[in-house]
Design a protein around this motif. Structure first.
Motif, PDB file in Angstrom:
ATOM      1  N   TYR A 209      11.068   9.371   4.436  1.00 51.20           N
ATOM      2  CA  TYR A 209      11.703   8.081   4.136  1.00 51.20           C
ATOM      3  C   TYR A 209      10.870   7.366   3.077  1.00 51.20           C
ATOM      4  N   ILE A 210      11.413   7.282   1.895  1.00 47.42           N
ATOM      5  CA  ILE A 210      10.687   6.638   0.793  1.00 47.42           C
ATOM      6  C   ILE A 210      10.720   5.118   0.998  1.00 47.42           C
ATOM      7  N   ILE A 211       9.562   4.496   0.791  1.00 49.15           N
ATOM      8  CA  ILE A 211       9.475   3.036   0.918  1.00 49.15           C
ATOM      9  C   ILE A 211       9.811   2.422  -0.435  1.00 49.15           C
ATOM     10  N   ASN A 212      10.969   1.777  -0.505  1.00 47.78           N
ATOM     11  CA  ASN A 212      11.362   1.144  -1.762  1.00 47.78           C
ATOM     12  C   ASN A 212      11.172  -0.352  -1.735  1.00 47.78           C
ATOM     13  N   GLU A 213      11.380  -0.932  -0.565  1.00 45.99           N
ATOM     14  CA  GLU A 213      11.331  -2.394  -0.574  1.00 45.99           C
ATOM     15  C   GLU A 213      10.892  -2.991   0.756  1.00 45.99           C
ATOM     16  N   TRP A 214      10.491  -4.231   0.665  1.00 45.71           N
ATOM     17  CA  TRP A 214      10.111  -5.044   1.811  1.00 45.71           C
ATOM     18  C   TRP A 214      11.299  -5.083   2.779  1.00 45.71           C
ATOM     19  N   GLY A 215      11.011  -4.923   4.066  1.00 44.28           N
ATOM     20  CA  GLY A 215      12.085  -4.989   5.061  1.00 44.28           C
ATOM     21  C   GLY A 215      12.315  -3.653   5.740  1.00 44.28           C
ATOM     22  N   ALA A 216      11.810  -2.589   5.092  1.00 40.75           N
ATOM     23  CA  ALA A 216      11.994  -1.250   5.667  1.00 40.75           C
ATOM     24  C   ALA A 216      11.230  -1.142   6.984  1.00 40.75           C
ATOM     25  N   ASP A 217      11.821  -0.438   7.948  1.00 40.44           N
ATOM     26  CA  ASP A 217      11.123  -0.166   9.205  1.00 40.44           C
ATOM     27  C   ASP A 217      10.141   0.980   8.922  1.00 40.44           C
ATOM     28  N   LEU A 218       8.950   0.863   9.463  1.00 39.17           N
ATOM     29  CA  LEU A 218       7.967   1.910   9.211  1.00 39.17           C
ATOM     30  C   LEU A 218       8.209   3.086  10.146  1.00 39.17           C
ATOM     31  N   GLN A 219       8.167   4.264   9.585  1.00 39.04           N
ATOM     32  CA  GLN A 219       8.301   5.482  10.376  1.00 39.04           C
ATOM     33  C   GLN A 219       6.913   6.003  10.728  1.00 39.04           C
TER      34      GLN A 219
ATOM     35  N   ILE B 136       0.845  -1.208   0.000  1.00 38.08           N
ATOM     36  CA  ILE B 136       0.000   0.000   0.000  1.00 38.08           C
ATOM     37  C   ILE B 136       0.877   1.253   0.000  1.00 38.08           C
ATOM     38  N   LEU B 137       1.900   1.214   0.840  1.00 37.39           N
ATOM     39  CA  LEU B 137       2.752   2.401   0.970  1.00 37.39           C
ATOM     40  C   LEU B 137       3.556   2.661  -0.307  1.00 37.39           C
ATOM     41  N   LYS B 138       4.054   1.573  -0.912  1.00 36.99           N
ATOM     42  CA  LYS B 138       4.834   1.740  -2.140  1.00 36.99           C
ATOM     43  C   LYS B 138       4.006   2.434  -3.224  1.00 36.99           C
ATOM     44  N   ASP B 139       2.723   2.038  -3.262  1.00 40.60           N
ATOM     45  CA  ASP B 139       1.829   2.581  -4.289  1.00 40.60           C
ATOM     46  C   ASP B 139       1.214   3.925  -3.920  1.00 40.60           C
ATOM     47  N   SER B 140       1.492   4.400  -2.725  1.00 46.67           N
ATOM     48  CA  SER B 140       0.764   5.583  -2.257  1.00 46.67           C
ATOM     49  C   SER B 140       1.264   6.856  -2.924  1.00 46.67           C
ATOM     50  N   THR B 141       0.393   7.847  -2.986  1.00 45.90           N
ATOM     51  CA  THR B 141       0.756   9.123  -3.605  1.00 45.90           C
ATOM     52  C   THR B 141       1.956   9.783  -2.920  1.00 45.90           C
ATOM     53  N   PRO B 142       1.945   9.901  -1.572  1.00 50.21           N
ATOM     54  CA  PRO B 142       3.113  10.567  -0.957  1.00 50.21           C
ATOM     55  C   PRO B 142       4.425   9.835  -1.213  1.00 50.21           C
ATOM     56  N   ASN B 143       4.365   8.529  -1.410  1.00 47.48           N
ATOM     57  CA  ASN B 143       5.595   7.789  -1.702  1.00 47.48           C
ATOM     58  C   ASN B 143       6.048   8.079  -3.138  1.00 47.48           C
ATOM     59  N   LYS B 144       5.069   8.020  -4.046  1.00 42.63           N
ATOM     60  CA  LYS B 144       5.410   8.262  -5.456  1.00 42.63           C
ATOM     61  C   LYS B 144       5.868   9.701  -5.667  1.00 42.63           C
ATOM     62  N   LYS B 145       5.187  10.632  -4.941  1.00 40.40           N
ATOM     63  CA  LYS B 145       5.564  12.043  -5.112  1.00 40.40           C
ATOM     64  C   LYS B 145       6.711  12.448  -4.191  1.00 40.40           C
ATOM     65  N   LYS B 146       7.294  11.444  -3.549  1.00 40.59           N
ATOM     66  CA  LYS B 146       8.424  11.684  -2.639  1.00 40.59           C
ATOM     67  C   LYS B 146       8.112  12.716  -1.550  1.00 40.59           C
TER      68      LYS B 146
END
Lengths: 482, 482
Positions: free
Chosen positions: B340-350, B326-336
């Protein structure tokens, strides 16, 4: 299938249906009868294993301490000692317990050995019972105060004040203690660099902060951990213990005594009503323990009789002055059997004197009040119209048989000028307690409160002899294991 | 005459009898109308003074903050805003309050100013309400667990373990920290000489000790202070805070989620039912506060609507893996827009990601579960059958709107071998946790628990914005006043 709690199965009025239970094996007799306990009650449920149709492999793993899951029919028991039992149709070992190594063998262990295994002792009947009683007493504390409209206040554990003077304090710091902490120019530690920007300690009491809340919310109580860095290796002292401190605006000393007595009776009654089975077990344990004592040292009453006695009788209220007269005239004083002979008014009472008053003279809980000012704390209300040199304060201590002091309280000095003068005389820093003095600057009023050491109450109710046995993981000099 | 509480007088169905009330003056209008508050309720009782027959001397002393005692007739009020009032026949000033100096003036104070006066702020409407709500929530916690047969366990505050790894710890010592503490031959501090004979700290969690009790009593909970020596000067962090930690034998992660959700809903419902007046006040306070914010930053729901919303809706259960998608596809992620940009599985959530999920995407409380093993604690149950490199543990975090993480929990690793291997990999000392490992050596079983930061719950229920405003005396970096 969702499992049921053992207490619910034992209380079940319906039988012949299929049930599942999970718990720990207490004993396994004749390759057939498992006594299963899940901690919900002191009682085990008997699980009857069809050993002819159970693999030897499995039977061998049904050892004391093993965690198992059984499914079977809940049926009326043919054996003595239990109304119902589970006729097991399916048995699963959840977690093994090596019979040779498991420290909690089905035999009598010394209390000292059990203390060294505080993480496992709660799997014994006695400690399961003690910890359930402790939990029930704690809930009764909350219920009593909440029913009466008191508000629970969490006073701070880490405190910058050390003025309360109730005892030696532990220091709390995030500075290195190896000498490398930052210094001031004069060589002293620069506490501005410590976490809180000042020297901090663990609280010895929430009373002073509690008073500020009572002067706003009216009736409050605290119930939290308190600390003493005192090297007292006794059966009645802990370095970390839980204390209950109610504080009530507009209460005077008589109201305070009424509250304390009513409160103690309520929580004991509540616990006697809820924990009958556990208390019966602890009563039997105590009787057994006392068999090894000389007749003269045994209790005259059983545990439940002693609890009933407290519920059914008024606490005897005796002024310090009367108590001194009684003690001066007492046989142990005249025969110099007391370690500290009572010669005159003003003497601080020792444990031996308190025990004499409670256990020999009055034979019931005693509330001593109106103590000499000079042996009590700065915040206690000075009585009016006392003789010079015989000033007293509106303090009260409640003394219990076998326990000694269980409650210490007072009406607080509400007069700003008198309080400040007392603080000056004792060298207590007014600057540091500016906020405490504010309660007397703005809308001061008569108010009172007390502190009750929770573990002493648990000690009394469980009939245990050592305070280390009524708290999960005791903290005492040279001991912070677990 | 015995005084009555204001809440009882306001709820009285009988009138025209003589009553006495004691409390503090909130306001005094027209030399005639006293608004008297005693902390029992947010509401004041109006006391009508017969000013023509009251000495000027006395009238002048009826100032904001003064403690008074009034006796008079409880009568139906002719004024608007209250059903009953006291028509005063006798008035006594118990404690004056210098109108010029009393800090709690009847006007709006900044929250920062009130924090500096934490000993008096509870005499304001807002802080009286917050502390009553806090007390009610605390009682609801106990009642919930006790009704369900959980036992309250007081895990130790001072601990010799530092293996739990939940955060930086404060050291507790009775040694001098100025460099003069006794040394070993190698120059290190000789902790044998410290009070407990070893280095000790303030606990960051009672979980490990709680687990040992759950593996004996079945269902337990803790509720006590915990500590973090972390230099976090945020509106959501305290150095000293109260935590609730239930632990249940035989519960798996799904049971754990059910318990947490049921528990949170129970305590909120209990408090909404009991504290209606206080919550209505806090709701109005929040609306007022939000008026100064831009429209977009205001809450869509009022405080009570938000609480009802939590009660009426299921918490959304989402796996970490789904959340990452969900986060990878989200607008704030895509629009940077995320820091902390979510690029991949394993990232700690902020916090920004948690807020997006809760406040923007799901718009309800969310339970995230099955986190990557490497970002979670050693004691969490490793999931079976995961891809290498994508190992997950049975962890769950509950995220609340405006609060972020309110609960963190997990199913615990019950397998001795797996646990030991994990500890070795992380460099956690097996020797030190011998007692913890014993729970896996003897009768281990599936079990689960969670921790809930009590102040975050109070923050949510009161609608306050800063955690320092929901605890009586907050401890934060550079602040241990009172």
């Amino acid at each position: 299938m969702k499992h049921s709690k053992v207490i619910d199965l034992l209380n079940s009025t319906k039988t012949l249906h299929e049930v599942t239970a999970k718990g720990w094996v207490r004993t396994f007799r004749n390759n057939q009868f498992i006594a299963l306990n899940d901690g919900s009650t002191i009682h085990n449920i008997q699980c009857v294993v069809d050993f002819e149709n159970t693999p030897d492999e499995t039977l061998k793993r049904i050892t004391t301490g093993a965690a198992i899951c059984v499914t079977g029919t809940l049926a009326e028991s043919r054996g003595a000692g239990q109304k119902v039992e589970i006729q097991v149709t399916k048995l699963e070992i959840l977690g093994d317990s090596d019979a040779e190594k498991f420290p909690m063998q089905p035999k009598k262990h010394s209390l000292e050995f059990l203390r060294e295994n505080a993480h496992l002792r709660v799997r014994t009947n006695a400690f399961g019972a003690i910890m359930r009683v402790r939990s029930t007493l704690a809930f009764a504390v909350h219920q009593y105060f909440q029913e009466k409209g008191f508000f629970y206040v969490n006073t701070p554990i880490i405190t910058g004040s050390d003025a309360e003077g109730a005892g030696e304090m532990f220091q709390v710091t995030s500075l290195p203690i190896d000498g490398s902490a930052p210094r001031n120019e004069d060589g002293s530690i620069n506490y501005k660099e410590d976490f809180f920007g000042k020297q901090t300690n663990l609280t010895v009491s929430g009373q002073l902060e509690g008073e500020t809340f009572a002067m706003a919310l009216g009736q409050i109580y605290t119930f939290g951990p308190t600390f003493r860095a005192e090297n007292s290796n006794t059966s009645r002292h802990l370095a970390e213990f839980w204390m209950i401190e109610p504080e009530v605006a507009f209460n005077d000393l008589a109201d305070n005594m009424d509250l304390a007595e009513d409160f103690i009776k309520y929580v004991i009654k509540y616990t006697v009503d809820k924990c009958g089975d556990d208390l019966k077990f602890l009563e039997a344990r105590l009787l057994e323990e006392e068999k090894s004592k000389p007749q003269a040292d045994r209790s005259e009453m059983t545990l439940l009789e002693k609890l009933s006695f407290v519920l059914d009788n008024n606490f005897k209220r005796v002024s310090y002055t009367e108590a001194i007269d009684i003690l001066k005239d007492s046989t142990p004083n005249k025969k110099k059997k007391f370690q500290y002979i009572i010669n005159e008014w003003g003497a601080d009472l020792q444990s031996e004197h308190e025990r004499f008053l409670v256990e020999k003279h009055f034979k019931c809980p005693v509330i001593l009040f109106d103590y000499p000012a000079k042996i009590k704390a700065f915040y206690m209300r000075l009585n009016d119209n006392t003789e010079p040199g015989k000033e007293t304060v509106r303090a009260m201590d409640i003394l219990f048989p076998g326990i000694g002091e269980i409650v210490g309280g007072s009406q607080r000095e509400e007069r700003y000028d008198v309080l400040v003068e007392k603080m000056k005389a004792l060298g207590i820093d007014e600057e540091e307690l500016w906020w405490y003095l504010d309660t007397r600057r703005f809308g001061s009023a008569v108010h009172s409160g007390f502190g009750l050491g929770f573990e002493r109450l648990v000690l009394f109710v469980t009939g245990m002899g050592n305070i280390r046995d009524v708290i999960p993981f005791p903290r005492t000099p040279q001991n912070a294991e677990f």
